[in-house]
Design an enzyme around this catalytic site. Structure first.
Site, PDB file in Angstrom:
ATOM      1  N   ALA A 107       0.815  -1.291   0.217  1.00 51.65           N
ATOM      2  CA  ALA A 107       0.160   0.076   0.108  1.00 51.65           C
ATOM      3  C   ALA A 107       1.029   1.373  -0.081  1.00 51.65           C
ATOM      4  CB  ALA A 107      -0.923   0.122   1.165  1.00 51.65           C
TER       5      ALA A 107
ATOM      6  N   VAL B 110       6.523   1.363   6.239  1.00 56.52           N
ATOM      7  CA  VAL B 110       7.420   0.333   5.353  1.00 56.52           C
ATOM      8  C   VAL B 110       7.620   0.687   3.908  1.00 56.52           C
ATOM      9  CG1 VAL B 110       8.006  -1.967   5.127  1.00 56.52           C
ATOM     10  CG2 VAL B 110       7.288  -1.461   7.408  1.00 56.52           C
ATOM     11  N   CYS B 111       6.217   0.663   3.217  1.00 63.11           N
ATOM     12  CA  CYS B 111       6.312   0.935   1.815  1.00 63.11           C
ATOM     13  C   CYS B 111       7.001   2.096   1.542  1.00 63.11           C
ATOM     14  CB  CYS B 111       4.735   0.957   1.200  1.00 63.11           C
ATOM     15  SG  CYS B 111       3.982  -0.698   1.506  1.00 63.11           S
ATOM     16  N   GLY B 112       6.494   3.330   2.280  1.00 64.74           N
ATOM     17  CA  GLY B 112       7.250   4.535   2.075  1.00 64.74           C
ATOM     18  C   GLY B 112       8.853   4.414   2.157  1.00 64.74           C
TER      19      GLY B 112
ATOM     20  N   MET C 191      10.198   2.616  -1.024  1.00 66.48           N
ATOM     21  CA  MET C 191      10.212   3.321  -2.322  1.00 66.48           C
ATOM     22  C   MET C 191      11.151   4.278  -2.098  1.00 66.48           C
ATOM     23  SD  MET C 191       8.070   1.622  -4.195  1.00 66.48           S
ATOM     24  CE  MET C 191       7.679   0.192  -3.409  1.00 66.48           C
TER      25      MET C 191
END
Lengths: 176, 179
Positions: A43, A48-50, A53
């Protein structure tokens, strides 16, 4: 909990065409000729994704040296991706696996049906579109970029071929 | 397991004795608020471990989200070339919200360094490659955000913000390392 079986090295990466912006589409086949890094993630906006990326974004010089194109894929809609990419100043496209939801993630074995989101899964493809390295990370763990980097090095012949390793298991991320 | 690559060597900024049983490596970003939070914890750990630990700092500037991080790292290198890397490292972490070039030069001058030389090094981008080399070593080592710590070459995945636990992990490594 059922663990996803992601596509393994040696498999031809299934082609797809997904929206990369409200008025733009990107097909995997357009990227032929150079290495491609596909980063499926659960998402936009989640911590964590932030981080993950943001890390790939910082590595644009390194990816450019390998001629590699990075692409992020999640089930978020195009407007969500647009806002996220703008906020994080991302230099690579985010694709929306939105309708039918998660269809491409499923094709790669990277869909977490019970949560309705993509897995955190990485694929490095060679210039012919064949998967040369893949890795499934626990959803809460930022996998970093060492595996991608090694796979790209091995593709470019800079180092010995990457072993097809069993996924590394690290304890969950515990950043405050 | 994510392993420090390359291992600590001559090119590193090392504080503490070579024979120390524990080596703590931090990949950090001078503008990162979490690194700022970790700074006093690392200092406390260094005090507690004393001569049993050496500390190494490597740069991992996330310059897309922290626009001053790269320049601050270069200024620290420039101060390091004049013999005061650690002093500069300290001042920068104490002033994370004032990291424009003129601030960095002023901090160097306040440490008794040749501020003009630091200004010149920043203008000439003298230490861009040095900082980038650290960043790349971090990527290879499995750094996935900042700060990331390595204890005796292995990535530490535990919670550093819990000072007692962090120190205990270092104490445990000291016991193993001194066997």
């Amino acid at each position: 909990m059922a663990e996803s079986q992601i596509l393994s090295p040696g498999t031809t990466a299934p082609d797809f065409t997904l929206r990369s912006a409200p008025d733009k589409r990107l097909s995997l086949s357009e990227l032929r000729g150079n290495p491609v890094v596909l980063a499926f993630y659960p998402a936009d906006w989640s911590p964590v994704c932030g981080d993950q990326m943001a890390l790939y974004n910082e590595m644009h010089e390194e990816f450019a040296e390998f001629g590699a194109q990075v692409v992020g894929i999640s089930v978020d809609g195009v407007w969500c991706h647009a806002a996220f990419a703008k906020d994080r100043k991302l230099r690579f496209p985010l694709l929306s696996d939105f309708e039918p939801k998660g269809a491409i993630s499923r094709a790669y074995g990277a869909y977490r049906a019970e949560d309705g989101v993509s897995e955190r899964a990485l694929f490095v493809l060679d210039g012919e579109g064949v998967i040369r390295w893949s890795y499934l990370s626990p959803p809460g763990v930022n996998p970093g970029a060492d595996g991608i980097f090694k796979a790209l090095e091995s593709l470019s012949g800079r180092e010995q071929p990457a072993r097809s390793e069993a996924p590394r298991l690290s304890p969950p991320e515990t950043r405050p | 397991m994510s392993t420090l690559t390359p291992p600590v060597g001559e090119g590193d900024h090392i504080a503490g004795p070579d024979h120390a049983p524990v080596t703590l490596v931090e990949y950090g970003d001078f503008e990162c608020p979490y690194c700022g939070m970790a700074h006093p914890i690392v200092k406390a750990a260094r005090r507690k471990l004393g001569d049993r630990m050496r500390f190494v700092f490597r740069h991992f500037p996330l310059k897309e989200i922290h626009p001053h991080a790269q320049r601050a790292a270069q200024a620290a290198e420039s101060a390091g070339a004049q013999g005061k890397f650690w002093e500069m490292h300290e001042v920068i972490f104490e002033h994370q919200h004032a990291l424009e070039d003129e601030h960095l030069v002023a901090y160097a001058a306040a440490l008794g360094l040749d501020g003009e030389r630091v200004a010149r090094d920043l203008a000439d981008e003298t230490y861009v490659k040095r900082v980038r080399d650290d960043f790349r070593s971090g990527v290879r080592s499995g750094v996935n955000g900042t700060p990331t710590f390595f204890i005796n070459g292995e990535r530490y995945n535990g919670p550093w913000a819990d000072e007692a636990r962090f120190v205990r992990a270092l104490e445990d490594a000291a016991l193993v390392g001194s066997k």
